[in-house]
Design an enzyme around this catalytic site. Structure first.
Site, PDB file in Angstrom:
ATOM      1  N   ALA A  74       3.615  -0.885 -12.660  1.00 41.19           N
ATOM      2  CA  ALA A  74       4.334  -0.223 -11.565  1.00 41.19           C
ATOM      3  C   ALA A  74       3.819   1.194 -11.317  1.00 41.19           C
ATOM      4  O   ALA A  74       2.939   1.687 -12.032  1.00 41.19           O
ATOM      5  CB  ALA A  74       5.821  -0.200 -11.872  1.00 41.19           C
ATOM      6  N   HIS A  75       4.416   1.832 -10.330  1.00 41.44           N
ATOM      7  CA  HIS A  75       3.940   3.159  -9.928  1.00 41.44           C
ATOM      8  C   HIS A  75       4.149   4.208 -11.009  1.00 41.44           C
ATOM      9  O   HIS A  75       5.125   4.198 -11.718  1.00 41.44           O
ATOM     10  CB  HIS A  75       4.561   3.626  -8.613  1.00 41.44           C
ATOM     11  CG  HIS A  75       6.046   3.594  -8.515  1.00 41.44           C
ATOM     12  ND1 HIS A  75       6.705   3.945  -7.366  1.00 41.44           N
ATOM     13  CD2 HIS A  75       7.008   3.241  -9.396  1.00 41.44           C
ATOM     14  CE1 HIS A  75       7.996   3.814  -7.553  1.00 41.44           C
ATOM     15  NE2 HIS A  75       8.204   3.400  -8.766  1.00 41.44           N
ATOM     16  N   ASN A  76       3.161   5.079 -11.106  1.00 47.68           N
ATOM     17  CA  ASN A  76       3.203   6.225 -12.014  1.00 47.68           C
ATOM     18  C   ASN A  76       3.142   5.847 -13.485  1.00 47.68           C
ATOM     19  O   ASN A  76       3.344   6.698 -14.357  1.00 47.68           O
ATOM     20  CB  ASN A  76       4.438   7.096 -11.743  1.00 47.68           C
ATOM     21  CG  ASN A  76       4.389   7.706 -10.358  1.00 47.68           C
ATOM     22  OD1 ASN A  76       4.971   7.167  -9.410  1.00 47.68           O
ATOM     23  ND2 ASN A  76       3.657   8.777 -10.202  1.00 47.68           N
TER      24      ASN A  76
END
Lengths: 328, 328, 328
Positions: B223-225
């Site tokens: 997922a993001h980050n």
């Protein structure tokens, strides 16, 4: 707080922020990164605004994530988008594509389809015969829309997602699995966003429905004849088996799984990795396999880890009671 | 052992080996297949070399898998690879592709991209605007690189993987989920290999990073980050939620899941299907949901299976103590 | 029952059926929808045929799902399919494609491949060098067949599935993961159906085999050197690690995972989300992590939820026995 004219070109997490960035702090657990932050400006939640270290020019807001919704489009304007059909796209003459739509390189749009105003069909997408796609839809590259599938307006579909796939249905005949034709439909309502590499099956008979405003993360699987209520959140790798129906506003954590033919009530919350094998009441929160009330489950699992100790205590009692019993 | 000039054209598992193959035995559990082996030569680990049945011409090595790394390229040389851009590829004039690179049929390379020396972009891949792809990279067919994504050198990406996808971020507003723009980046460092149909999100703000030399199996979601430390191993269907950071040399078994905002220490090992909802210390091994120390978890789960017996013993004690209590 | 000439144009679930549809009732849990059903005709299982409400013109059959297999193709005849090679497909001159086959827009068929009679290669598929694809096969759009992969006759592969992918194999050398060449094959036997966005790896050495007549749902992962017995059912998001071998007629529920190097006996049933870390006997049904006998597991998990009560009862005994012990 500080200089009201402070400028910035980008918003960045505290630890990555360059001097000209606006650093971002919405969650107290990252407050320890304030002293090392190199930026001059900070977007911060009101509750954390009084922390002393870090950037002194501060924009304090009630909800920093909501502020991102307002600020980021100013910093990163959408690129101009082309309209029209790329010369390498393959359009059936009987496809009905709005003038303001865009069809990218290598995309295939089959017969009897409609594509609405302002919709963007990404490179190498395939839109099957008879599909109807609304206005202002975005299909990122490499999406497959199976024949007859219906997408509402403002739907976003990320790369590699397949919508309207044959469901998984067989009958046994002479020891073989014989395919049941998958003749139903698949409807994705307005304002749905679907992540990358998801799979949404068409109905066997009847329809699969993704309710308006629902958001699906990557690698989610939705089987035939499932109905997802509007405004739901399905985190990555969730899987839902056939004919299960969920109410509005349901949320499902990552890798949660639901067997078929269930009813999940409005606003129910299904924890990450939960395995749901029975109906869930409206508003309930469940976790574990088989999924139970979340708090009860966590309490029980805590005791599971103490089972070696509990078993020892039980054995000790037995030994003592053996003596006590002898003495009685 | 045996004929030092023994020839073979292929290396095969014991049970499949044809007479002219070299059979392969690295794991004692397959030793029972030695008597039935039809090949004349055997690649075997030193510890299993003295087993009597099976091929008599033997190559004994400390690590048979390492021997495969040396031998297989001799038996199966890489085919000559083309260079240049296929006539059906769609290249933006502002794409900067090295002379020695190859772009396959139907691939799309958008504006302001760079593609390094010797890199191969497979058929029907899409490389979004502003992406930077290093040297000696291999994108198998049908990969999507979202705009702005950065890949280092010698990265291998298998078919259907999507890198730099919008992360899954919304804020609630008037009962609706409003999309938070995903304006961050995604960096895949040198020598990473990513399996088929994976999904790697870009940062919301900031970046998602896959550390150098890490290897991801198929259908993995990041997922993001998220930041994955270098030299990590993520087995198939692993899912990692937003902003979790893992140290170097972490390994995750198949279908393991991690919630967001965690810190996973260097060298931690997360068992298959584990559900990690808290930080993990460096070097720790965890399993189960919620994930705990692996050995403690397995011990506890063994007692879970004995719960019916433990509950019976408890009931028996209660009945006896009822009497004992009466007698007291 | 009722009018033997009753007409209908579609078969629909009870709750969705329009007046001219034939409603469908195979499962008693939906019987409550009979009174509200608007259609005039009903396809119903014999056991439910005597229920009073709902459509009065009824077709009662022993197995309504089997009836769908017969009826649906009459109501929804397959569209005429084209033959030949689309002008935008990219065919290697050394590809050997049957006259009656179809190759869709943007598809790529590499050298030394064979494609059998009546086979349909969907738009934007990629068939790698040396692959052999049988007769009457359907590859939906966007499938990748890696080089050298073999598909039997009447195989159906849904959109986005990747077959013959490099397996996940590395050896450690100087603290780095070095790729073991994946030089083996991948064979999908006759009458297999594979869902969307699946990943099937080729062997490292030797082969991966999907046995004849097996059916795989969406997002299934099969690792290198796995052998799936004929006639098996793998529900969505199942993952199987390397070299595991399963007997004929095995079924695996959604999200089940199997570690590598296992033997799963004929007819074994693996419940949804089970985590299998040991061999499974023929005919056994297992669930949970680590997977155990299904009934014992469910019984044990029921007691897990009662652990808080059991722990209280244990504490009470200890307190009483403390007194009893004092009194002894």
């Amino acid at each position: 707080m500080g200089d009201p004219d402070a400028a910035f070109t980008r918003i960045s997490p505290l630890r990555d922020a360059e001097p000209d960035d606006m650093a971002f702090l919405a969650d107290g657990r990252y407050a320890g990164e304030l002293p090392g932050c190199r930026s001059r400006t900070l977007l911060v939640s009101e509750g954390l605004c009084s922390l002393e270290d870090g950037p002194s020019d501060r924009l304090a807001v009630a909800d920093p994530h909501a502020a991102l919704v307002a600020l980021l489009p100013l910093l990163h304007p959408e690129p101009e988008v082309a309209t029209g059909v790329h010369r390498t796209a393959v359009m059936d003459p009987a496809a009905n594509v709005a003038e303001s739509a865009f069809v990218g390189a290598g995309a295939v749009v089959e017969a009897e389809t409609t594509v609405g105003e302002g919709t963007r069909i990404g490179a190498n997408c395939v839109v099957g015969a008879g599909a109807r796609i609304g206005a202002a839809v975005v299909l990122h590259p490499g999406v497959t829309i199976y024949p007859g599938t219906v997408l509402g307006d403002r739907v976003i579909v990320h790369s590699g997602t397949r919508i309207g796939v044959d469901g998984f249905g067989y009958v046994q005949s002479n020891g073989r699995h014989v395919k049941v034709p998958q003749a139903g439909g698949c409807v994705v309502e307005d304002d749905v966003e679907i992540g990358a590499n998801c799979t949404i099956d068409r109905g066997s008979i009847g329809r699969t429905v993704i309710g308006a405003g629902s958001k699906l993360d990557n690698l989610v699987h939705v089987a035939h004849n499932v109905s997802i209520g509007p405004g739901s959140i399905l985190v990555a790798q969730v899987g839902i088996a056939g004919s299960t129906r969920t109410g509005p506003g349901v949320s499902m954590g990552g890798q949660a799984g639901l067997i078929g033919h269930l009813e999940i009530g409005a606003g129910a919350r299904i924890a990450a990795q939960a395995g749901v094998i029975g109906d869930v009441a409206p508003g309930a929160t469940v976790s574990g396999y088989p999924a139970r009330d979340h708090k009860r489950y966590l309490r029980a699992m805590a005791l599971v880890m103490r089972l070696p100790e509990l078993a020892k205590r039980l054995g000790r009692l037995e030994r003592r009671l053996g003596r006590a019993g002898d003495g009685a």
